[in-house]
Motif scaffolding. Sequence first.
Motif, PDB file in Angstrom:
ATOM      1  N   VAL A  71       3.735 -14.081  40.970  1.00 26.72           N
ATOM      2  CA  VAL A  71       4.857 -14.689  40.243  1.00 26.72           C
ATOM      3  C   VAL A  71       4.301 -15.826  39.392  1.00 26.72           C
ATOM      4  CG1 VAL A  71       7.102 -15.786  40.458  1.00 26.72           C
ATOM      5  CG2 VAL A  71       6.367 -14.116  42.173  1.00 26.72           C
ATOM      6  N   GLU A  72       4.455 -15.714  38.087  1.00 24.70           N
ATOM      7  CA  GLU A  72       3.929 -16.734  37.174  1.00 24.70           C
ATOM      8  C   GLU A  72       5.060 -17.338  36.362  1.00 24.70           C
ATOM      9  OE1 GLU A  72       0.466 -15.605  35.128  1.00 24.70           O
ATOM     10  OE2 GLU A  72       0.487 -17.292  33.744  1.00 24.70           O
ATOM     11  N   LEU A  73       5.129 -18.684  36.344  1.00 21.04           N
ATOM     12  CA  LEU A  73       6.167 -19.408  35.610  1.00 21.04           C
ATOM     13  C   LEU A  73       5.904 -19.293  34.120  1.00 21.04           C
ATOM     14  CD1 LEU A  73       8.641 -21.292  35.709  1.00 21.04           C
ATOM     15  CD2 LEU A  73       7.062 -23.215  35.859  1.00 21.04           C
ATOM     16  N   ASP A  74       6.883 -18.744  33.367  1.00 27.17           N
ATOM     17  CA  ASP A  74       6.748 -18.604  31.921  1.00 27.17           C
ATOM     18  C   ASP A  74       6.845 -19.971  31.247  1.00 27.17           C
ATOM     19  OD1 ASP A  74       6.568 -15.850  32.170  1.00 27.17           O
ATOM     20  OD2 ASP A  74       8.740 -15.588  32.050  1.00 27.17           O
ATOM     21  N   ARG A  75       6.244 -20.073  30.102  1.00 24.34           N
ATOM     22  CA  ARG A  75       6.309 -21.270  29.237  1.00 24.34           C
ATOM     23  C   ARG A  75       5.922 -22.540  29.991  1.00 24.34           C
ATOM     24  NH1 ARG A  75      10.313 -23.246  27.200  1.00 24.34           N
ATOM     25  NH2 ARG A  75      11.884 -22.781  28.782  1.00 24.34           N
ATOM     26  N   TYR A  76       5.027 -22.417  30.932  1.00 24.75           N
ATOM     27  CA  TYR A  76       4.639 -23.597  31.700  1.00 24.75           C
ATOM     28  C   TYR A  76       4.020 -24.656  30.788  1.00 24.75           C
ATOM     29  CZ  TYR A  76       2.264 -26.447  35.204  1.00 24.75           C
ATOM     30  OH  TYR A  76       1.819 -27.483  35.973  1.00 24.75           O
ATOM     31  N   ARG A  77       3.222 -24.201  29.843  1.00 20.18           N
ATOM     32  CA  ARG A  77       2.595 -25.165  28.936  1.00 20.18           C
ATOM     33  C   ARG A  77       3.637 -25.908  28.096  1.00 20.18           C
ATOM     34  NH1 ARG A  77      -2.067 -23.653  24.448  1.00 20.18           N
ATOM     35  NH2 ARG A  77      -2.442 -25.762  23.709  1.00 20.18           N
ATOM     36  N   ASP A  78       4.703 -25.183  27.634  1.00 16.57           N
ATOM     37  CA  ASP A  78       5.754 -25.849  26.869  1.00 16.57           C
ATOM     38  C   ASP A  78       6.513 -26.839  27.735  1.00 16.57           C
ATOM     39  OD1 ASP A  78       4.988 -24.322  24.756  1.00 16.57           O
ATOM     40  OD2 ASP A  78       6.482 -22.750  25.106  1.00 16.57           O
ATOM     41  N   ILE A  79       6.830 -26.464  28.985  1.00 14.46           N
ATOM     42  CA  ILE A  79       7.534 -27.383  29.893  1.00 14.46           C
ATOM     43  C   ILE A  79       6.693 -28.636  30.110  1.00 14.46           C
ATOM     44  CG2 ILE A  79       8.369 -27.643  32.251  1.00 14.46           C
ATOM     45  CD1 ILE A  79       9.035 -24.650  32.236  1.00 14.46           C
ATOM     46  N   LEU A  80       5.399 -28.446  30.315  1.00 14.29           N
ATOM     47  CA  LEU A  80       4.512 -29.590  30.539  1.00 14.29           C
ATOM     48  C   LEU A  80       4.469 -30.497  29.318  1.00 14.29           C
ATOM     49  CD1 LEU A  80       2.557 -30.606  32.769  1.00 14.29           C
ATOM     50  CD2 LEU A  80       0.727 -29.425  31.558  1.00 14.29           C
ATOM     51  N   PHE A 139      17.377 -25.249  35.904  1.00 13.17           N
ATOM     52  CA  PHE A 139      17.037 -26.228  36.933  1.00 13.17           C
ATOM     53  C   PHE A 139      17.549 -27.586  36.477  1.00 13.17           C
ATOM     54  CE2 PHE A 139      15.178 -23.059  39.109  1.00 13.17           C
ATOM     55  CZ  PHE A 139      13.885 -22.658  38.768  1.00 13.17           C
ATOM     56  N   ASN A 140      18.410 -28.198  37.261  1.00 12.69           N
ATOM     57  CA  ASN A 140      19.022 -29.477  36.902  1.00 12.69           C
ATOM     58  C   ASN A 140      18.316 -30.585  37.677  1.00 12.69           C
ATOM     59  OD1 ASN A 140      20.602 -31.634  36.245  1.00 12.69           O
ATOM     60  ND2 ASN A 140      22.545 -30.612  36.626  1.00 12.69           N
ATOM     61  N   PHE A 141      17.601 -31.442  36.947  1.00 11.35           N
ATOM     62  CA  PHE A 141      16.884 -32.555  37.571  1.00 11.35           C
ATOM     63  C   PHE A 141      17.518 -33.907  37.237  1.00 11.35           C
ATOM     64  CE2 PHE A 141      14.110 -29.524  38.953  1.00 11.35           C
ATOM     65  CZ  PHE A 141      13.388 -28.870  37.960  1.00 11.35           C
ATOM     66  N   GLY A 142      18.782 -33.900  36.837  1.00 15.60           N
ATOM     67  CA  GLY A 142      19.465 -35.165  36.545  1.00 15.60           C
ATOM     68  C   GLY A 142      19.275 -35.588  35.105  1.00 15.60           C
ATOM     69  N   ILE A 143      18.078 -35.991  34.778  1.00 18.42           N
ATOM     70  CA  ILE A 143      17.820 -36.477  33.420  1.00 18.42           C
ATOM     71  C   ILE A 143      17.527 -35.346  32.456  1.00 18.42           C
ATOM     72  CG2 ILE A 143      16.975 -38.704  34.238  1.00 18.42           C
ATOM     73  CD1 ILE A 143      14.162 -37.676  33.808  1.00 18.42           C
ATOM     74  N   CYS A 144      17.288 -34.157  32.973  1.00 19.64           N
ATOM     75  CA  CYS A 144      17.030 -33.024  32.097  1.00 19.64           C
ATOM     76  C   CYS A 144      17.373 -31.727  32.819  1.00 19.64           C
ATOM     77  CB  CYS A 144      15.577 -32.993  31.624  1.00 19.64           C
ATOM     78  SG  CYS A 144      14.410 -32.713  32.982  1.00 19.64           S
ATOM     79  N   GLN A 145      17.664 -30.725  32.016  1.00 22.33           N
ATOM     80  CA  GLN A 145      17.880 -29.377  32.533  1.00 22.33           C
ATOM     81  C   GLN A 145      16.866 -28.455  31.879  1.00 22.33           C
ATOM     82  OE1 GLN A 145      21.904 -28.109  31.892  1.00 22.33           O
ATOM     83  NE2 GLN A 145      22.712 -29.278  33.604  1.00 22.33           N
ATOM     84  N   ILE A 146      16.218 -27.647  32.684  1.00 22.28           N
ATOM     85  CA  ILE A 146      15.141 -26.780  32.180  1.00 22.28           C
ATOM     86  C   ILE A 146      15.498 -25.341  32.510  1.00 22.28           C
ATOM     87  CG2 ILE A 146      12.701 -26.197  32.327  1.00 22.28           C
ATOM     88  CD1 ILE A 146      12.134 -29.061  33.109  1.00 22.28           C
ATOM     89  N   THR A 147      15.560 -24.526  31.498  1.00 17.83           N
ATOM     90  CA  THR A 147      15.785 -23.088  31.699  1.00 17.83           C
ATOM     91  C   THR A 147      14.434 -22.431  31.941  1.00 17.83           C
ATOM     92  OG1 THR A 147      17.703 -23.112  30.237  1.00 17.83           O
ATOM     93  CG2 THR A 147      16.674 -20.978  30.687  1.00 17.83           C
ATOM     94  N   ALA A 148      14.257 -21.896  33.120  1.00 13.55           N
ATOM     95  CA  ALA A 148      12.966 -21.323  33.508  1.00 13.55           C
ATOM     96  C   ALA A 148      13.101 -19.838  33.776  1.00 13.55           C
ATOM     97  CB  ALA A 148      12.430 -22.029  34.753  1.00 13.55           C
ATOM     98  N   THR A 149      12.048 -19.125  33.462  1.00 13.30           N
ATOM     99  CA  THR A 149      11.946 -17.696  33.793  1.00 13.30           C
ATOM    100  C   THR A 149      10.575 -17.446  34.380  1.00 13.30           C
ATOM    101  OG1 THR A 149      11.139 -17.126  31.592  1.00 13.30           O
ATOM    102  CG2 THR A 149      13.530 -17.027  31.948  1.00 13.30           C
ATOM    103  N   VAL A 150      10.432 -16.308  35.016  1.00 12.64           N
ATOM    104  CA  VAL A 150       9.144 -15.932  35.585  1.00 12.64           C
ATOM    105  C   VAL A 150       8.799 -14.513  35.185  1.00 12.64           C
ATOM    106  CG1 VAL A 150       9.275 -17.470  37.581  1.00 12.64           C
ATOM    107  CG2 VAL A 150      10.228 -15.188  37.747  1.00 12.64           C
ATOM    108  N   SER A 151       7.482 -14.256  35.123  1.00 11.33           N
ATOM    109  CA  SER A 151       6.963 -12.898  34.975  1.00 11.33           C
ATOM    110  C   SER A 151       6.332 -12.506  36.308  1.00 11.33           C
ATOM    111  CB  SER A 151       5.935 -12.831  33.855  1.00 11.33           C
ATOM    112  OG  SER A 151       6.530 -13.153  32.626  1.00 11.33           O
ATOM    113  N   ILE A 152       6.676 -11.322  36.788  1.00 13.42           N
ATOM    114  CA  ILE A 152       6.241 -10.910  38.121  1.00 13.42           C
ATOM    115  C   ILE A 152       5.487  -9.587  38.017  1.00 13.42           C
ATOM    116  CG2 ILE A 152       6.958 -10.348  40.475  1.00 13.42           C
ATOM    117  CD1 ILE A 152       9.463 -12.010  40.049  1.00 13.42           C
TER     118      ILE A 152
END
Length: 617
Positions: A481-490, A556-569
């Motif tokens: 399971v690999e988190l998509d757009r990890y570099r963009d999120i970072l 994913f709601n972290f209070g100060i931001c919301q991040i739409t995440a997907t995964v490739s499996i």
Amino acid sequence: MLYWLTSSVYGAQVTLSAGQGLYDLGGHLAWLRDPTHALSVDDVAAQPESVWTPSNAPIPNLGYSSESVWFRLAVTNRDAAERWYLAINYPLIRRLDVYVFQSGELGAMFQTGDRLEFAARPVLHRDFIFPLVIPAHSDVTIYIRVSGPYSIQMPLRLLDERAMVEQDSLMALAHGLFFGFVLVMAVYNLFLYLGTGDRAYLFYVLFSVSIGMFQFVEQGFAYQLLWPQEVGLQNRATGLFILLSLLSSFLFVTHFLGVRSGASGLYRAFCVLAVIALLLLVGTPWLDEGMVLRAGVVLSVPACLLAMVGGWFSWRSGRPDARLFTIAWAVFLIGVMLLALNKLGVVPRNFFTEHGAEVGTVVELSLLALALARRINLERAQRIVLEQQARELERTALLANERALELERLSNDHLEWRVRERTEELERTLSKLSDANRQLEQLNTQDPVTGVGNENRFVDALRCECERSFRNGEVLSLLVVELDRYRDILADFGQVAAEECLKSVADILVRNINRPADLIARYGDKVFGVLLPGTHADGARFIAQRVADQINQQPFNFGICQITATVSIGVATVLPTHPDQGRSLLLSAESAVYVAQNNGGNQIQQALVAEPVMTSS
């Protein structure tokens, strides 16, 4: 107008027949030097046969030359198709003129090369490809003029449309794998530099990018994809990236080996090469291009030799990581020397001399990445320190126990009090020992960010489960399971938000995968491995789909931001036929993830496994 067009003149004439779609033309060529650059095609055609030199090699290779060179080819179409493609599989030609004569008349003329914009080519391809019409039962004579600062080589082929597509697909695949590998290594080590601050990783990235861009220019992709209208940049790019590769390798080697303080003589030699390369780099816009190219090729050999010698001395002095470093540069030196001798015209051009540097680059970057794995050494050092502390605490506990027994024998009056005192001391010591052991176990088996298993736990479990499945004759499934757009999120939200996303993905995995025999582990920056013993392919894919749906269900709601995440499996299932099949299972699942992300991510790919697998009925 008189031309030497009869088949009696050309003893190496090519005859096209039905059923054959590919002809290697190197052995059928004859060539003529033009030192004055003044001969026209009429002048060349009128030259006597005695001045032409027949080719005695599959690919004519004349090395670097300031002269123009004419090549001549005679073709007879017996009963083959009319439409053909004349391909020169050599992207670096400054001036390239092609004249096609049929029945004594000029039928087609092409003028191209990287002196013109990429759009001037008759076929928009990284190599030079010219469409030809050769009617059946006709003779055609082709004259080709080549000049420029590059090495003069003529890997010439004649192909029909089907062969053209097949050959281009194979080469695109091979080059795609090579450049994808270089890009992955550069990006991975860039993240290591950002995480550790160790400049060795940064210099490794600079070297990887420089050598990769040199090959990108060398194989014609840069002019096709990056700067198709920048003629000046294309004319200087080859020498530019050779020199950048030399300078970045100087920074990497001197920093990795520490030769500045430990081997002053070697460091001075490196500095001399670096200064020469820097002066050539600064003067590239004004210096002769051929001189810059030849100087860069020649400087590459002593640079590799010095790196190999420095690694050998460090290896002899007791640095175990220098062994991989030395081997890496030795392999790369072989590839560089083959390429250099090829471009200088000393050895013939073939697959090994033309692509040896690419093969050497892959091997070198792989071995250098292993040598740079200081993180593993640091973790090992931490484990050693904790083990030593545990042994010291255990020794202290034993001494305290012995003292308690001795005091019991010497003083019955104070027995209860002293036993209580020593017991408390023993309990405190044992508590410290237990804490140390828990810390050691956590360091060895638990990922500090997500709380699931770490890479060590994953590798051991994969090996054990594969052996157990082999013994019991059971299937074993693996999800990668690999988190998509990890570099963009970072980049957009920072390290803390990226780690929170990883924790959220880990929580969803834990909620959906809870059998005692299953294992969830994080073994990469953004990659999780899930072992599912006794689970068939359909069941594994069902679990993967459920996990992907829950992750994709809401941000994913972290209070100060919301991040739409997907995964490739990637899903891989195997019925092991030998106990050490875990690595092939992992590679299959990772390959499936790679395909999923190349297709846009947020999807599940079933891996194609060579071994027979069982699926649920």
